[in-house]
Design a protein around this motif. Structure first.
Motif, mmCIF file in Angstrom:
data_model
loop_
_atom_site.group_PDB
_atom_site.id
_atom_site.type_symbol
_atom_site.label_atom_id
_atom_site.label_comp_id
_atom_site.label_asym_id
_atom_site.label_seq_id
_atom_site.Cartn_x
_atom_site.Cartn_y
_atom_site.Cartn_z
ATOM 1 N N SER A 192 1.383 -0.971 -0.428
ATOM 2 C CA SER A 192 0.148 -0.160 -0.075
ATOM 3 C C SER A 192 0.539 1.475 -0.369
ATOM 4 C CB SER A 192 -0.857 -0.224 1.731
ATOM 5 O OG SER A 192 -0.606 -0.170 2.388
ATOM 6 N N GLN A 193 1.631 1.268 0.338
ATOM 7 C CA GLN A 193 3.105 2.627 0.684
ATOM 8 C C GLN A 193 3.464 2.273 -0.799
ATOM 9 O OE1 GLN A 193 3.397 -0.870 2.192
ATOM 10 N NE2 GLN A 193 6.000 -1.195 1.177
ATOM 11 N N ASP A 194 3.220 1.567 -2.466
ATOM 12 C CA ASP A 194 3.818 1.856 -3.236
ATOM 13 C C ASP A 194 2.272 3.381 -3.941
ATOM 14 O OD1 ASP A 194 5.665 1.341 -3.171
ATOM 15 O OD2 ASP A 194 4.993 -0.916 -3.819
ATOM 16 N N ILE A 195 1.317 2.872 -3.854
ATOM 17 C CA ILE A 195 -0.214 3.884 -3.663
ATOM 18 C C ILE A 195 0.581 5.316 -4.047
ATOM 19 C CG2 ILE A 195 -2.156 4.563 -3.993
ATOM 20 C CD1 ILE A 195 -2.012 1.426 -4.284
ATOM 21 N N ILE A 196 -0.097 5.651 -5.401
ATOM 22 C CA ILE A 196 0.808 7.079 -5.347
ATOM 23 C C ILE A 196 -0.660 8.019 -5.285
ATOM 24 C CG2 ILE A 196 1.074 8.707 -7.645
ATOM 25 C CD1 ILE A 196 2.287 6.795 -8.924
ATOM 26 N N SER A 197 -0.528 9.305 -4.358
ATOM 27 C CA SER A 197 -1.335 9.718 -4.126
ATOM 28 C C SER A 197 -1.142 11.196 -5.106
ATOM 29 C CB SER A 197 -1.054 10.062 -2.390
ATOM 30 O OG SER A 197 -0.304 11.024 -2.424
ATOM 31 N N THR A 198 -2.522 11.651 -4.807
ATOM 32 C CA THR A 198 -2.992 12.967 -5.417
ATOM 33 C C THR A 198 -1.989 13.773 -4.685
ATOM 34 O OG1 THR A 198 -5.244 12.834 -5.394
ATOM 35 C CG2 THR A 198 -4.868 15.805 -5.705
ATOM 36 N N ARG A 199 -1.911 13.893 -3.837
ATOM 37 C CA ARG A 199 0.186 15.151 -3.190
ATOM 38 C C ARG A 199 0.763 14.121 -3.839
ATOM 39 N NH1 ARG A 199 1.575 15.452 3.177
ATOM 40 N NH2 ARG A 199 3.378 16.957 2.937
ATOM 41 N N ASP A 200 1.464 13.277 -4.108
ATOM 42 C CA ASP A 200 2.967 12.478 -4.712
ATOM 43 C C ASP A 200 2.352 13.475 -6.216
ATOM 44 O OD1 ASP A 200 3.350 11.748 -2.903
ATOM 45 O OD2 ASP A 200 2.284 9.724 -3.180
ATOM 46 N N MET A 201 1.371 12.929 -6.726
ATOM 47 C CA MET A 201 1.184 14.328 -8.394
ATOM 48 C C MET A 201 1.581 15.045 -8.022
ATOM 49 S SD MET A 201 0.832 13.027 -11.238
ATOM 50 C CE MET A 201 0.506 11.350 -11.603
ATOM 51 N N MET A 202 0.845 16.012 -7.093
ATOM 52 C CA MET A 202 0.600 17.645 -7.257
ATOM 53 C C MET A 202 2.302 18.346 -7.193
ATOM 54 S SD MET A 202 -2.183 18.630 -7.821
ATOM 55 C CE MET A 202 -2.466 19.827 -8.010
ATOM 56 N N ARG A 203 2.974 16.977 -6.165
ATOM 57 C CA ARG A 203 4.417 17.668 -6.157
ATOM 58 C C ARG A 203 5.303 17.473 -7.052
ATOM 59 N NH1 ARG A 203 5.618 15.446 -0.764
ATOM 60 N NH2 ARG A 203 5.640 13.208 -1.446
ATOM 61 N N SER A 204 5.055 16.274 -8.023
ATOM 62 C CA SER A 204 5.414 15.984 -9.438
ATOM 63 C C SER A 204 5.457 16.550 -10.355
ATOM 64 C CB SER A 204 5.759 14.814 -9.710
ATOM 65 O OG SER A 204 4.170 14.525 -10.058
ATOM 66 N N ILE A 205 4.451 17.850 -10.853
ATOM 67 C CA ILE A 205 3.459 18.396 -11.614
ATOM 68 C C ILE A 205 4.944 20.082 -12.026
ATOM 69 C CG2 ILE A 205 2.044 20.144 -12.891
ATOM 70 C CD1 ILE A 205 0.459 17.857 -11.732
ATOM 71 N N PRO A 206 5.520 20.508 -11.450
ATOM 72 C CA PRO A 206 5.989 21.735 -11.349
ATOM 73 C C PRO A 206 7.715 21.804 -11.760
ATOM 74 C CG PRO A 206 4.886 21.903 -8.927
ATOM 75 C CD PRO A 206 5.229 20.402 -9.542
ATOM 76 N N PRO A 207 8.355 20.455 -11.531
ATOM 77 C CA PRO A 207 9.717 20.132 -12.177
ATOM 78 C C PRO A 207 9.503 19.828 -13.749
ATOM 79 C CG PRO A 207 9.334 18.984 -9.860
ATOM 80 C CD PRO A 207 7.972 19.592 -10.091
ATOM 81 N N VAL A 208 8.219 19.105 -13.607
ATOM 82 C CA VAL A 208 8.172 19.308 -15.582
ATOM 83 C C VAL A 208 7.586 19.905 -16.071
ATOM 84 C CG1 VAL A 208 6.425 17.091 -16.885
ATOM 85 C CG2 VAL A 208 7.141 17.131 -14.468
ATOM 86 N N LEU A 209 7.026 20.724 -15.168
ATOM 87 C CA LEU A 209 6.534 22.539 -16.193
ATOM 88 C C LEU A 209 7.826 23.098 -16.687
ATOM 89 C CD1 LEU A 209 3.303 23.279 -14.905
ATOM 90 C CD2 LEU A 209 3.342 22.312 -16.908
ATOM 91 N N GLY A 210 8.710 22.616 -15.784
ATOM 92 C CA GLY A 210 9.676 23.986 -16.015
ATOM 93 C C GLY A 210 10.939 23.431 -16.958
ATOM 94 N N ARG A 211 10.179 22.400 -18.344
ATOM 95 C CA ARG A 211 11.009 21.615 -18.688
ATOM 96 C C ARG A 211 10.109 22.126 -20.835
ATOM 97 N NH1 ARG A 211 11.312 16.169 -19.386
ATOM 98 N NH2 ARG A 211 11.230 14.936 -17.426
ATOM 99 N N PHE A 212 9.501 22.856 -20.498
ATOM 100 C CA PHE A 212 8.293 22.579 -21.603
ATOM 101 C C PHE A 212 8.994 22.718 -23.098
ATOM 102 C CE2 PHE A 212 5.221 24.092 -23.916
ATOM 103 C CZ PHE A 212 4.070 23.739 -24.297
ATOM 104 N N PRO A 213 9.704 23.235 -23.251
ATOM 105 C CA PRO A 213 10.003 22.985 -24.621
ATOM 106 C C PRO A 213 10.748 22.109 -25.032
ATOM 107 C CG PRO A 213 10.956 24.967 -23.273
ATOM 108 C CD PRO A 213 10.136 24.746 -22.769
ATOM 109 N N SER A 214 11.704 20.725 -23.904
ATOM 110 C CA SER A 214 12.371 20.109 -24.000
ATOM 111 C C SER A 214 10.402 18.850 -23.969
ATOM 112 C CB SER A 214 13.267 19.464 -22.779
ATOM 113 O OG SER A 214 13.123 18.041 -23.488
ATOM 114 N N ILE A 215 9.375 19.249 -23.703
ATOM 115 C CA ILE A 215 8.536 18.156 -23.223
ATOM 116 C C ILE A 215 7.885 17.948 -24.817
ATOM 117 C CG2 ILE A 215 6.652 17.486 -22.571
ATOM 118 C CD1 ILE A 215 7.981 18.661 -19.599
ATOM 119 N N ALA A 216 7.517 19.578 -24.828
ATOM 120 C CA ALA A 216 6.444 19.346 -26.580
ATOM 121 C C ALA A 216 8.051 18.851 -27.763
ATOM 122 C CB ALA A 216 6.787 21.330 -26.518
ATOM 123 N N ARG A 217 8.700 19.452 -27.598
ATOM 124 C CA ARG A 217 9.983 18.526 -29.008
ATOM 125 C C ARG A 217 9.824 17.044 -28.493
ATOM 126 N NH1 ARG A 217 14.922 19.822 -28.322
ATOM 127 N NH2 ARG A 217 15.455 17.737 -30.308
ATOM 128 N N GLY A 218 9.562 16.359 -27.334
ATOM 129 C CA GLY A 218 10.036 14.816 -27.346
ATOM 130 C C GLY A 218 8.625 14.420 -27.318
#
Length: 609
Positions: free
Chosen positions: A2-28
């Motif tokens: 059960s400790q492996d379940i991804i919570s809403t808090r986990d997901m929200m915490r992971s989003i800002p770092p992803v948004l910070g590299r938007f140009p690379s994501i768009a090309r990818g």
């Protein structure tokens, strides 16, 4: 779990770092979602981009050798010219048997530039298995490194090569400058290549994204290896999906790769990621836990390619004050167990674990894009997790004949839907391809690729790997076909019956091979070491069973099928007193009879397999 379940808090915490590299994501996303097979988006285009943008940056590091992108492009162009001069055309194939050397990547790139596919032979193969792998492809020529000539010579009379001068030799040296001397019957490829221009050859037909670039071998479930064609699309998807989306590779990055380049994880995923960043790949012939961190510091590696076993070997090394004295922050691969995931990250200071799920032949892949713990990530491809018969690759069909999905969080057999966009490239053998397809799964007319693997969802469409089912198991980072090993054992003349399967050993990754066998009644006492010698002559080391159970009879069902699940559950225990159990211990020259004391040592992790 059960400790492996991804919570809403986990997901929200992971989003800002992803948004910070938007140009690379768009090309990818552009490269990852590219779907037109007729586009001339190919491996050469990916290499040419780096040659244009980063001509003098390193492309390959190996020992004390550095090859820049401009040098690599010129080298592979010369190889392309040579192959074209020899009459090879788009759609042809060559077999390649080299250890992790710059020459391997140059040959793959050079062949790909003219539409010739490379069959990436497993360097551990020999004898019947190697000959079978080569003949599956019907290659025109065979590129052999000096380090593997003995294995090639062992099958030379058993393989079919459709060329007047089919055997190409590369000395075990820096063949860009030192050509060496080829043995009798071989053409010195390095010497011949040096005579050709470094410009890209002109082609009558363009190389397209849907054309085959490589053949990768999978043990499969039917015995001998199967060859899975890998199109240029697979390089393009790895380039966008792993190199840009997951790792955000940059020109200053260096990816350290000790995984064999005949594997998709190394060739497609690791090298594809390097191509995406204009980065460098640092190669080592074979993994060494002791040399690992020294190499990382030497090459200034920021990233490395892994399988789960490799990570466990590193953790088993004594802790050191140098454990974080390195530039490594990212890793990409598969098979990192949840039991060691956080420990590995914390001990060695790893920030990004780009765990993935994919197969050489499959149409579906998962990537840990959001850098979550204990997950292979998510996929944009359509898939289902379905109920299955325990111990098999067979899904359960309901009274209407359709498949049923498992409840969220429950283990299920992973199926990838086959569509025009998510095509299943399959195998060179049509019957093997058809066996991996499930038709009329959820409605009439649909079709699905059966991965044979069990995964479960842990939240936000992120999956976690559970087990490999059916007639294969994974050991030492390699998939082993039980049928292949059984066929070799049957050929020994020492057994009446044999059944091969994988068993778990505590504190190890994957499953170790085990065979339960009934010895020939006429051969006297069973000689385990005689069998070992025979197996070592005919199988790669990772496929030789670690355990042997010698019994008088193997129980079968009423329809004469082996009770494989029951035998597997028995493992290497001594619960059946009439059986004898043997183990091939690390560095031992023969099998050792198992005792209760030895089982205790194995279970405690005191024996390092």
């Amino acid at each position: 779990m059960s400790q492996d379940i991804i919570s809403t808090r986990d997901m929200m915490r992971s989003i800002p770092p992803v948004l910070g590299r938007f140009p690379s994501i768009a090309r990818g996303l552009y490269y990852y979602l590219a779907k037109d097979n007729e586009k001339d988006l190919n491996l050469n285009k990916l290499i040419a981009r780096n040659t244009r943008k980063y001509p003098n940056r390193p492309a390959i590091l190996c020992d004390d050798l550095t090859v820049t992108w401009q040098e690599f492009d010129a080298w592979s162009n010369r190889i392309a010219h040579y192959l074209k001069n020899q009459g090879l055309v788009k759609g042809d194939a060559i077999a390649v048997m080299l250890e992790n050397r710059p020459e391997l990547l140059a040959v793959v790139a050079g062949a790909a530039k003219i539409g010739v596919a490379c069959a990436m032979l497993n360097t551990s193969q020999k004898g019947k298995v190697l000959a079978h792998s080569i003949n599956l492809i019907e290659p025109k020529m065979f590129v052999v490194g000096e380090e593997l000539v003995e294995q090639a010579e062992g099958v030379r009379s058993d393989i079919k090569l459709a060329h007047d001068n089919p055997m190409l030799y590369l000395a075990d040296t820096n063949t860009r400058n030192i050509f060496g001397d080829a043995p009798e019957g071989y053409t010195n490829l390095a010497l011949e290549v040096s005579k050709f221009p470094s410009t890209l050859p002109e082609l009558n037909q363009p190389v397209l994204m849907g054309d085959t670039a490589v053949y990768l071998y999978t043990s499969g479930t039917t015995g001998l290896p199967k060859a899975a064609p890998g199109s240029h699309r697979k390089f393009v998807r790895a380039y966008g999906g792993f190199g840009m989306l997951s790792l955000n590779m940059k020109p200053e990055d260096v990816l350290y790769c000790t995984l064999p380049l005949y594997h998709g994880t190394a060739l497609l995923v690791c090298w594809g990621s390097v191509l995406a960043g204009g980065s460098a790949i640092a190669l080592r012939r074979k993994f060494s836990a002791r040399a690992f961190w020294d190499d990382v510091r030497k090459y200034k590696a920021t990233t490395f390619g892994y399988v789960g076993e490799l990570c466990r070997y590193l953790l088993n090394q004594p802790a050191s004050a140098q454990d974080r004295n390195h530039p490594l922050t990212k890793m990409i691969g598969n098979g990192l167990r949840p039991s060691i995931w956080k420990e590995f990250k914390e001990r060695f200071g790893i920030e990004t674990v780009a765990e993935l799920y994919a197969s050489s032949e499959g149409n579906i892949g998962f990537s840990n894009f959001f850098n979550m713990d204990n997950t292979v990530g998510f996929s944009t491809a359509p898939y289902r997790l379905v109920k299955f018969h325990d111990g098999t690759r067979d899904p359960i069909r309901n009274e209407k004949g359709f498949l049923e999905e498992v409840e969220k969080g429950e283990p299920g057999l992973l199926l990838g839907e086959i569509t025009k966009k998510w095509a299943f490239e399959g195998y060179t053998q049509k019957e093997a391809t058809e066996k991996s397809i499930l038709r009329d799964g959820f409605k009439k007319g649909d079709s699905w690729f059966n991965t044979g693997d069990v995964l479960r969802e842990i939240g936000f469409r992120h999956l976690q790997f559970v087990d490999r089912m059916g007639d294969t198991y994974r050991w030492k980072g390699e998939n082993v076909s039980t049928n292949e090993v059984e066929n070799i054992i049957d050929g020994s003349g020492m057994v009446e019956e044999a059944i091969v399967y994988g068993v778990e050993i505590p504190h190890t990754n994957g499953k170790a091979g085990m065979v339960t066998l009934v010895p020939q009644k006429t051969s006297g006492d069973f000689d385990a070491d005689k069998l070992l010698a025979y197996l070592q002559e005919n199988l790669p080391a990772y496929a030789v069973p670690v355990f042997i159970r010698v019994t008088q009879a193997i129980e079968k069902t009423g329809t004469f099928k082996y009770r494989k699940v029951d035998i597997q559950k028995l493992g290497y225990s001594l619960d059946r007193p009439d059986d004898e159990v043997y183990v091939w211990l690390p560095k031992a020259s023969g099998y050792t009879k198992v005792t209760p004391e030895l089982i205790a040592d194995i279970d405690a992790g005191d024996v390092r397999f």
